[in-house]
Scaffold this motif. Structure first.
Motif, PDB file in Angstrom:
ATOM      1  N   THR A 149       0.835  -1.194   0.000  1.00  0.00           N
ATOM      2  CA  THR A 149       0.000   0.000   0.000  1.00  0.00           C
ATOM      3  C   THR A 149       0.873   1.250   0.000  1.00  0.00           C
ATOM      4  N   GLY A 187       1.081   4.834   1.928  1.00  0.00           N
ATOM      5  CA  GLY A 187       0.543   5.534   3.095  1.00  0.00           C
ATOM      6  C   GLY A 187       1.361   6.739   3.479  1.00  0.00           C
ATOM      7  N   LYS A 188       0.823   7.525   4.385  1.00  0.00           N
ATOM      8  CA  LYS A 188       1.510   8.717   4.861  1.00  0.00           C
ATOM      9  C   LYS A 188       2.758   8.351   5.660  1.00  0.00           C
ATOM     10  N   LEU A 190       2.694   7.621   9.443  1.00  0.00           N
ATOM     11  CA  LEU A 190       2.223   6.360  10.014  1.00  0.00           C
ATOM     12  C   LEU A 190       3.316   5.651  10.809  1.00  0.00           C
ATOM     13  N   TYR A 208       4.058  -1.555   9.738  1.00  0.00           N
ATOM     14  CA  TYR A 208       3.671  -1.036   8.423  1.00  0.00           C
ATOM     15  C   TYR A 208       4.897  -0.862   7.534  1.00  0.00           C
ATOM     16  N   ASN A 261       5.501  -1.599   2.796  1.00  0.00           N
ATOM     17  CA  ASN A 261       4.633  -0.573   2.222  1.00  0.00           C
ATOM     18  C   ASN A 261       5.437   0.676   1.832  1.00  0.00           C
TER      19      ASN A 261
END
Length: 241
Positions: A92, A94-95, A98, A108, A113
């Motif tokens: 994914t 993501g910011k 995170l 994560y 990711n």
């Protein structure tokens, strides 16, 4: 009382999964296969929340070549519903912030990711090139939320173009994943929170779109997803009567 019990279960499950996951991933850090493993693990929490999850994922999806998956981003419950649709070697985007979340942020990152800095427009644009490079070099798929934020009951928001720029540049299809509406339908103190449907649609060929047709592709995908979500919502309304 039920909300408290659910909260305790979720907190304990999350802590234990993140600790185990971080240790497990240290043996092969940043390996994209980990995302599906732990995405599906968190997806099991739908049972804790009293959600009957109907998954419509084509059997052949596990054999898809590199793709960009796009989903409707509703709220935090996406993590226990949509995560069940994550396919092998799919990461994914993501910011970057995170990573600051204790335990979860480390897991994560370790699962492979891609992190972006949304506060820096230049870096965000560079992320598209990074996504394309990762797809081509590592033969992975990437999951993105084209709305850019949670909709929180506002319907399917307008799509940003990053995912579609990346798909055209990488020469990979777009695979829409739709989840029926969940806003205000899940109550922590209610035992049965009804049915939620997750459906993966057929891949959309991007080869006929050029760099100057990104918005056209984005709108085409949005219309397809909008129609499917409306269809799923009608079906869920009948099932939950």
């Amino acid at each position: 009382m039920l909300a408290i019990i659910r909260g305790i279960i979720v907190i304990l499950f999350t802590i234990l999964t993140c600790i185990f996951g971080c240790i497990y991933c240290l043996f092969s850090p940043r390996n994209p296969r980990h995302v599906m493993t732990f995405g599906h693990a968190f997806g099991k929490l739908h049972k804790v929340f009293g959600i009957k999850l109907v998954e419509r994922i084509p059997a052949e999806a596990r054999e898809y070549d590199s793709s960009i998956y796009i989903g409707n981003h509703q709220n935090n419950y996406d993590m226990i519903t949509m995560s069940n649709a994550v396919q092998p070697r799919t990461v994914t985007v993501g910011k970057k912030s995170l990573v600051l979340i204790p335990l979860f942020g480390q897991l994560y990152w370790l699962t492979g990711n891609i992190l972006i800095d949304r506060a820096n427009r230049t870096k965000a644009h560079g992320t598209i090139a990074q996504v394309v490079d990762q797809i081509k070099k590592n033969r992975i798929s990437v999951w993105m939320f084209p709305e850019g934020t949670r909709s929180r009951g506002r319907g399917l928001l307008p799509f940003k173009t990053g995912a579609f720029h990346a798909a055209i540049a990488a020469g990979v299809p777009i695979v829409p994943v739709c989840v029926s509406s969940m806003h205000d339908k899940i109550k922590l103190n209610r035992w049965d929170n009804g049915t939620v449907i997750v459906e993966m649609l057929p891949p959309i060929d991007t080869s006929k779109y050029g760099k100057d047709q990104v918005r056209e592709l984005a709108e085409h995908c949005r219309q397809i997803m909008q129609a499917k979500i409306e269809e799923l919502d009608k079906e869920v309304a009948k099932l939950n009567k």
